[in-house]
Design an enzyme around this catalytic site. Structure first.
Site, PDB file in Angstrom:
ATOM      1  N   GLU A 202       0.589  -1.312   0.051  1.00 31.42           N
ATOM      2  CA  GLU A 202      -0.075  -0.078  -0.158  1.00 31.42           C
ATOM      3  C   GLU A 202       0.827   1.305   0.136  1.00 31.42           C
ATOM      4  O   GLU A 202       0.835   2.062   1.038  1.00 31.42           O
ATOM      5  CB  GLU A 202      -0.864  -0.197   1.209  1.00 31.42           C
ATOM      6  CG  GLU A 202      -1.881  -0.861   0.838  1.00 31.42           C
ATOM      7  CD  GLU A 202      -3.065  -0.893   1.954  1.00 31.42           C
ATOM      8  OE1 GLU A 202      -3.261   0.205   2.634  1.00 31.42           O
ATOM      9  OE2 GLU A 202      -4.281  -1.764   1.824  1.00 31.42           O
ATOM     10  N   GLU A 306      -6.222  -8.492   0.267  1.00 34.51           N
ATOM     11  CA  GLU A 306      -6.780  -7.955   1.548  1.00 34.51           C
ATOM     12  C   GLU A 306      -7.981  -7.518   1.145  1.00 34.51           C
ATOM     13  O   GLU A 306      -8.652  -7.121   0.319  1.00 34.51           O
ATOM     14  CB  GLU A 306      -6.110  -6.632   2.262  1.00 34.51           C
ATOM     15  CG  GLU A 306      -4.907  -6.913   2.686  1.00 34.51           C
ATOM     16  CD  GLU A 306      -4.160  -5.568   3.342  1.00 34.51           C
ATOM     17  OE1 GLU A 306      -5.105  -4.658   3.803  1.00 34.51           O
ATOM     18  OE2 GLU A 306      -3.126  -5.458   3.658  1.00 34.51           O
TER      19      GLU A 306
END
Length: 394
Positions: A202, A306
């Site tokens: 991320e 995720e």
């Protein structure tokens, strides 16, 4: 402190993907799995080991307070407040498919004046060794990068307003981490089933940090790739046994991760898909199921690394989504899980966030983020490969 749990429980719940196996190298060495990607084989189905090597306070409130971290916000500030010895990691040992770690697990890479916990490597070795013994495929995820890759996030280990990762010095520390982990994968028998290394989790997105995102695409990704491959060349790793190198997918919003790569052999891409935060989704039961059923995230080289079954903050406690009213809503959450899992298996597979957490609402265990407790509640099936057969999608 967080306790160890048995390998058997995770195997039953994760159904994690394992490539074709080959004979053991010796009577005392665990059987190795080919790291070659096999698009026609079973999909990746697993869980993250979230908040165990990088503790996120929101997921582990009791443990955070027990360690004496009190009102601090992240690992850096906790260690700074307690002093280094008291904050060293103890007794962390959980199995999973995707293992988020901070660069500081290699303590040689931590600079003076940086407050990160010590002592995690032996527990990482323990966990990865258990995964290998169990035949679980492992993705090693550089979740917290040097200098912090994303602002204001606990998962980086140091919540700051300005990301400092995007410099030559911090890139170099990340490259050294990746080289070190690559060597560990190929020379330490406990790591035989680590088939993929994610080079950064991320990072910033182009809309908020255009120059940093562009620099990462143009410089960090291709250099990380070449440093991993060069270390494998030094170790005489065969082509079929090279690790997959994973970057955040284009859908993440940082740009096309492959645009500056000269080779994409064994490239993989990580897509994080939280319908909870997708403002284009109608926040009703019907709206979420419709969005999940129509989702298509890409090909076999994309893994949804995720996701959860949580819903938007402003509706998550109303009558339509209240998880305390089990008679009314459990059946819907089962459908929501299955619809997403089925959709993600159109790609390379999925990894639920997360395996275990200590997170309660009004005294009730919040299982929408937690595979272990969701399975105990009967929301997630014991057979993780059954999504297609129980999905509400036509």
């Amino acid at each position: 402190m967080l306790s160890k749990f048995t390998t058997t429980a995770l195997i039953a719940l994760s159904g994690a993907w394992v490539a074709e196996s080959r004979p053991a190298e010796s009577s005392t060495t665990p059987a190795r799995n080919s790291r070659r990607w096999l698009p026609g084989s079973d999909k990746i189905r697993g869980v993250n080991l979230g908040s165990h090597f990088i503790i996120e306070k929101w997921m582990a409130g009791d443990e955070w307070n027990t360690m004496g971290c009190g009102d601090t916000n992240d690992e850096w500030s906790c260690v700074q407040a307690l002093g280094q010895d008291a904050a060293d990691i103890k007794n962390l040992g959980l199995n999973t498919v995707r293992i988020p770690v901070g660069f500081w697990i290699n303590e040689d890479l931590v600079n003076d004046g940086e407050y990160y916990p010590k002592g995690g490597l032996e527990y990482l070795d323990y966990i990865v060794g258990n995964c290998t013994e169990a035949g679980l495929y492992v993705i090693m995820d550089l979740h917290g990068g040097p200098g912090v890759q994303t602002p204001n996030q606990q998962f980086t280990g140091h919540s700051v307003s300005t990301p400092g990762f995007y410099t030559a010095d911090n890139y170099e520390r990340a490259y050294k981490f990746l080289e070190w982990m690559t060597e560990r994968v190929h020379t330490n028998s406990a790591y035989y089933n680590v088939g993929m290394i994610e080079v950064i989790n991320e990072p910033v997105q182009s809309g908020s940090y255009p120059s940093e995102a562009a620099d990462m695409i143009a410089n960090y990704y291709p250099t990380a790739w070449s440093r991993i491959r060069a270390r494998e060349d030094q170790l005489s790793v065969t082509d079929s046994n090279r690790v997959h190198i994973q970057m955040m997918a284009t859908a993440w919003g940082s740009g096309d991760p492959s645009s500056s790569l000269t080779d994409q052999t064994f490239a993989a891409y990580d897509d994080h898909r939280y319908l909870k935060w997708d403002t284009s989704v109608t926040a009703t039961q019907e709206g979420y199921i419709s969005a999940a059923c129509s989702d298509n995230r890409g090909g076999d080289d994309i893994i949804i690394g995720e996701w959860s079954i949580s819903v938007a903050d402003d509706v998550q406690y109303n009558a339509e989504f209240d998880i305390k009213d089990t008679d009314a809503n459990n059946a819907w959450y089962k459908d929501f899980w299955a619809a997403q899992a089925q959709a993600f298996e159109r790609s390379g597979g999925w990894i639920f966030w997360s395996w275990k957490c200590n997170y309660e609402i009004s005294g009730f265990n919040e299982w929408r983020w937690c595979c272990q407790s969701a399975a105990a509640a009967g929301i997630i099936p014991q057979d993780a490969s059954s999504a297609a057969s129980i999905s509400p999608c036509s």
